[in-house]
Write an enzyme that holds these catalytic residues in place. Sequence first.
Site, short mmCIF file in Angstrom:
data_model
loop_
_atom_site.label_atom_id
_atom_site.label_comp_id
_atom_site.label_asym_id
_atom_site.label_seq_id
_atom_site.Cartn_x
_atom_site.Cartn_y
_atom_site.Cartn_z
N HIS A 177 -4.68 1.55 7.87
CA HIS A 177 -3.04 2.34 7.38
C HIS A 177 -2.82 3.49 6.25
CE1 HIS A 177 1.02 1.58 7.96
NE2 HIS A 177 1.39 1.99 6.54
N GLU A 178 -3.52 3.21 5.27
CA GLU A 178 -3.56 4.06 3.89
C GLU A 178 -3.99 5.48 4.53
OE1 GLU A 178 -0.41 4.00 2.68
OE2 GLU A 178 -0.18 1.57 3.21
N HIS A 182 -2.67 8.03 6.71
CA HIS A 182 -1.38 8.93 5.94
C HIS A 182 -2.64 9.51 6.04
CE1 HIS A 182 2.08 6.30 6.07
NE2 HIS A 182 1.91 5.63 6.20
N GLN A 197 3.15 9.39 1.31
CA GLN A 197 4.53 9.02 0.69
C GLN A 197 5.73 9.03 -0.52
OE1 GLN A 197 2.64 4.99 2.19
NE2 GLN A 197 4.34 5.01 3.37
N GLY A 223 0.84 -1.13 0.00
CA GLY A 223 0.12 -0.14 0.22
C GLY A 223 1.02 0.90 -0.18
N CYS A 263 5.75 0.12 7.41
CA CYS A 263 5.01 1.22 6.68
C CYS A 263 6.43 0.86 5.88
CB CYS A 263 5.34 2.73 7.29
SG CYS A 263 4.35 3.87 6.06
N LEU A 264 6.43 1.74 4.51
CA LEU A 264 7.36 2.14 3.19
C LEU A 264 8.09 3.67 3.67
CD1 LEU A 264 6.44 0.57 -0.79
CD2 LEU A 264 8.25 0.11 0.95
CO CO Z 1 2.65 3.32 5.86
#
Ligand code: CO
Length: 168
Positions: free
Chosen positions: A137-138, A141, A50, A45, A95-96
């Site tokens: 989660h996204e 963000h 990001q 995701g 998380c990236l």
């Molecule tokens: Co993330």
Amino acid sequence: MIEDIVIYPDERLREVSKKVVEFGSNLKETLDNMYETMMDKSGVGLAGVQIGKLDRILIVNIPRDDKMQYKEDLLEVVNPKILEYSGEILFQEGCLSIPNFYEYVKRYSYIKLQYQDREGRVKEIEANDYLAVALQHEIDHLNGVLFIDKLSILKRKKFEKEYKRQKV
Ligand code: CO
């Protein structure tokens, strides 16, 4: 185009992203770049912020039972709004934007989501378990919230410790 990932503690990750009102070629290009970037980094995701785009956009591509990600499963979500939620699930997240740290987070196990697709069409989806977790989660963000914010004080300390060690 593969974009650079915004990495914690970059302050942009704490910003609230803006509602999308224009569904033009810029949006489509951004979504395409997000997909390329996510696949390049082996993510499931990614939110706009990001890659430095502070728009309310996210993508999710959950692997199937064979652990492979299929593009036909790709979900592009613009201006998401959770309409209903229920249940509880404990799921290990990463998380990236926070490399090399994984921890269990408590989320809703079911959500009903309203959103727009890349053309601006209003859609609804019901999601359970892994997909529900990834979407939450996204969506976090888009509101400047990271999964480490959801940890207990003890686990958050463990993160701070590991993060400091990584930086050295
Ligand atoms: Co993330």
